[in-house]
Design a protein around this motif. Structure first.
Motif, mmCIF file in Angstrom:
data_model
loop_
_atom_site.group_PDB
_atom_site.id
_atom_site.type_symbol
_atom_site.label_atom_id
_atom_site.label_comp_id
_atom_site.label_asym_id
_atom_site.label_seq_id
_atom_site.Cartn_x
_atom_site.Cartn_y
_atom_site.Cartn_z
ATOM 1 N N ASP A 85 0.811 -1.224 0.000
ATOM 2 C CA ASP A 85 0.000 0.000 0.000
ATOM 3 C C ASP A 85 0.842 1.271 0.000
ATOM 4 O O ASP A 85 0.302 2.379 0.134
ATOM 5 C CB ASP A 85 -0.945 0.013 1.210
ATOM 6 N N ALA A 86 2.138 1.135 -0.137
ATOM 7 C CA ALA A 86 3.035 2.289 -0.005
ATOM 8 C C ALA A 86 2.787 3.368 -1.048
ATOM 9 O O ALA A 86 2.968 4.566 -0.772
ATOM 10 C CB ALA A 86 4.492 1.826 -0.076
ATOM 11 N N LEU A 87 2.354 2.993 -2.232
ATOM 12 C CA LEU A 87 2.190 3.967 -3.303
ATOM 13 C C LEU A 87 1.020 4.922 -3.070
ATOM 14 O O LEU A 87 0.846 5.885 -3.821
ATOM 15 C CB LEU A 87 2.030 3.248 -4.642
ATOM 16 N N CYS A 88 0.235 4.666 -2.021
ATOM 17 C CA CYS A 88 -0.851 5.588 -1.680
ATOM 18 C C CYS A 88 -0.315 6.963 -1.288
ATOM 19 O O CYS A 88 -1.043 7.959 -1.307
ATOM 20 C CB CYS A 88 -1.733 5.025 -0.568
ATOM 21 N N VAL A 89 0.987 7.038 -0.960
ATOM 22 C CA VAL A 89 1.564 8.315 -0.527
ATOM 23 C C VAL A 89 1.628 9.331 -1.660
ATOM 24 O O VAL A 89 1.635 10.547 -1.408
ATOM 25 C CB VAL A 89 2.980 8.128 0.062
ATOM 26 N N PHE A 90 1.671 8.879 -2.908
ATOM 27 C CA PHE A 90 1.920 9.810 -4.001
ATOM 28 C C PHE A 90 0.717 10.684 -4.344
ATOM 29 O O PHE A 90 0.868 11.719 -4.991
ATOM 30 C CB PHE A 90 2.412 9.048 -5.237
ATOM 31 N N LYS A 91 -0.460 10.296 -3.904
ATOM 32 C CA LYS A 91 -1.643 11.129 -4.101
ATOM 33 C C LYS A 91 -2.108 11.751 -2.777
ATOM 34 O O LYS A 91 -3.188 12.333 -2.707
ATOM 35 C CB LYS A 91 -2.774 10.302 -4.721
ATOM 36 N N ALA A 92 -1.273 11.634 -1.766
ATOM 37 C CA ALA A 92 -1.632 12.145 -0.442
ATOM 38 C C ALA A 92 -1.104 13.569 -0.246
ATOM 39 O O ALA A 92 -0.006 13.894 -0.713
ATOM 40 C CB ALA A 92 -1.063 11.229 0.639
ATOM 41 N N PRO A 93 -1.870 14.427 0.453
ATOM 42 C CA PRO A 93 -1.422 15.796 0.749
ATOM 43 C C PRO A 93 -0.457 15.823 1.941
ATOM 44 O O PRO A 93 -0.787 16.287 3.031
ATOM 45 C CB PRO A 93 -2.734 16.524 1.064
ATOM 46 N N ILE A 94 0.722 15.284 1.716
ATOM 47 C CA ILE A 94 1.733 15.177 2.759
ATOM 48 C C ILE A 94 3.044 15.765 2.243
ATOM 49 O O ILE A 94 3.174 16.085 1.062
ATOM 50 C CB ILE A 94 1.941 13.706 3.186
ATOM 51 N N SER A 95 4.013 15.874 3.114
ATOM 52 C CA SER A 95 5.286 16.483 2.747
ATOM 53 C C SER A 95 6.095 15.581 1.811
ATOM 54 O O SER A 95 5.858 14.369 1.728
ATOM 55 C CB SER A 95 6.106 16.767 4.012
ATOM 56 N N LYS A 96 7.073 16.179 1.135
ATOM 57 C CA LYS A 96 7.960 15.408 0.263
ATOM 58 C C LYS A 96 8.727 14.363 1.071
ATOM 59 O O LYS A 96 8.978 13.253 0.583
ATOM 60 C CB LYS A 96 8.933 16.345 -0.445
ATOM 61 N N LYS A 97 9.088 14.717 2.283
ATOM 62 C CA LYS A 97 9.801 13.782 3.155
ATOM 63 C C LYS A 97 8.980 12.519 3.385
ATOM 64 O O LYS A 97 9.506 11.398 3.334
ATOM 65 C CB LYS A 97 10.114 14.457 4.494
ATOM 66 N N GLU A 98 7.681 12.681 3.636
ATOM 67 C CA GLU A 98 6.813 11.531 3.872
ATOM 68 C C GLU A 98 6.607 10.722 2.590
ATOM 69 O O GLU A 98 6.486 9.493 2.633
ATOM 70 C CB GLU A 98 5.461 11.994 4.440
ATOM 71 N N LYS A 99 6.568 11.396 1.447
ATOM 72 C CA LYS A 99 6.436 10.684 0.180
ATOM 73 C C LYS A 99 7.676 9.822 -0.092
ATOM 74 O O LYS A 99 7.569 8.695 -0.595
ATOM 75 C CB LYS A 99 6.224 11.678 -0.960
ATOM 76 N N ILE A 100 8.837 10.360 0.259
ATOM 77 C CA ILE A 100 10.079 9.592 0.089
ATOM 78 C C ILE A 100 10.061 8.356 0.980
ATOM 79 O O ILE A 100 10.470 7.264 0.570
ATOM 80 C CB ILE A 100 11.299 10.479 0.397
ATOM 81 N N LYS A 101 9.557 8.516 2.203
ATOM 82 C CA LYS A 101 9.428 7.362 3.100
ATOM 83 C C LYS A 101 8.560 6.287 2.463
ATOM 84 O O LYS A 101 8.869 5.093 2.525
ATOM 85 C CB LYS A 101 8.812 7.792 4.443
ATOM 86 N N GLY A 102 7.456 6.704 1.844
ATOM 87 C CA GLY A 102 6.569 5.748 1.200
ATOM 88 C C GLY A 102 7.269 4.977 0.097
ATOM 89 O O GLY A 102 7.118 3.757 -0.024
#
Length: 337
Positions: free
Chosen positions: A294-311
């Motif tokens: 489910d990690a790719l859900c981060v790319f459409k999430a309104p979160i920071s770039k840092k959190e997207k990198i974690k995903g």
């Protein structure tokens, strides 16, 4: 309790074997620059000197009420306090944390000026060792007004502290909607409570001053240890949260998926940090599968770039990602012996 002038603010603190940090926590509350407080301290069956120390505080300050009960858990402790308070607004504090001197006045003024149901700040000040509860400079504060649905979404995306502390909530909202902590859960209960409050709120005011001090050096904190009960409880609470959230807006399903994914990642980190992956191989496998799939859900999430990198890193290698995150974690895990 006096209602002349400013309204009564009820402050609730549950304690279980909390003698080590008890004084600093309570002192930070009784020394608030906002004086019209009702302070309810719940001793949840402590086996150390907590009960004695709480009674001593009650004898010295008439604003303090102490409730002693058998060990029933933090949900029951908070609920019994909610049932007996008479304040217009409620704040929750954890036993090993402390608050800045103008914590109450800051949150109350946010509510008063904007006529809101809830006030909060997205983050807390993390600290180790001793800290003074000095007055925080409130100048140049950035304040936003949200509706309840936006607050729900921001919490599901972990852009807010998910616990009930670091917020001031209208008691009228809590009582009108009969909101209580769900005693079925031993993890995720604060997340669920906060979500239920946001769902019913018309207006949430968000400041950005870090007036809540979150302790990161308590080796006995529940967030430093692995507990299968807490893991299963937190994951199950996500299902309950999803059901309640989708009732108000089916479009929040993506936010619910992110929240569930984040919860699994948190417990994968805990399992690896506590070095219990071999002790619970099936649970380790389950957590790792969700963290990767489910990690790719981060790319459409309104979160920071840092959190997207974690995903992205969880998608590539959940184990290595957890090891790296744990290395930089302020609150270290307790390794089972």
């Amino acid at each position: 309790m006096k209602r002349e002038g400013n309204p009564i603010i009820s402050v609730i603190v549950p304690f279980y074997n909390g003698e080590k940090y008890l004084n600093q926590c309570i002192d930070s509350i009784i020394n608030q620059d906002y004086k019209n407080l009702e302070i309810v301290l719940v001793n949840d069956g402590s086996k150390d000197n907590t009960a004695i120390l709480l009674d001593e505080y009650a004898n010295k300050d008439s604003r303090i009420k102490v409730i002693h009960q058998e060990n029933m858990g933090v949900c029951a402790a908070r609920n019994i306090a909610i049932d007996c308070v008479c304040g217009d607004y409620i704040c929750f504090i954890d036993q090993d944390d402390c608050i800045s001197k103008n914590y109450i006045s800051y949150f109350y003024n946010l509510i008063k000026v904007r006529n809101a149901d809830i006030s909060l700040t997205p983050k807390a000040n993390k600290f180790k060792n001793d800290i003074s509860f000095e007055t925080i400079d409130l100048s140049n504060d950035t304040v936003e007004i949200w509706n309840g649905k936006k607050a729900v979404m921001q919490m599901l995306y972990y852009n807010l502290v998910i616990a009930p502390w670091n917020k001031m909530i209208s008691r009228g909202l809590i009582e009108k909607n009969k909101i209580r902590f769900d005693t079925r859960y031993f993890g995720g209960e604060g997340f669920l409570f906060s979500i239920e409050c946001f769902i019913k709120a018309n207006k949430v005011v968000v400041g950005n001053k870090k007036v809540y001090n979150y302790r990161c050096d308590n080796p006995n904190s529940g967030v430093t240890k692995f507990s299968m009960i807490v893991v299963d409880s937190s994951i199950n609470s996500q299902k309950t949260i999803k059901g309640k959230v989708l009732e108000i807006d089916p479009k929040l399903e993506k936010a619910c998926k992110y929240s569930n994914w984040h919860t699994h990642c948190d417990f994968l980190n805990t399992m690896i940090g506590c070095k219990v992956t071999k002790k619970y191989p099936q649970k380790y496998k389950e957590l790792k599968k969700v963290c990767r799939n489910d990690a790719l859900c981060v790319f459409k999430a309104p979160i920071s770039k840092k959190e997207k990198i974690k995903g992205l890193l969880y998608f590539i290698n959940p184990y290595i990602t957890a090891k790296v995150i744990n290395h930089f974690r302020l609150r270290k895990f307790t390794v089972e012996r």
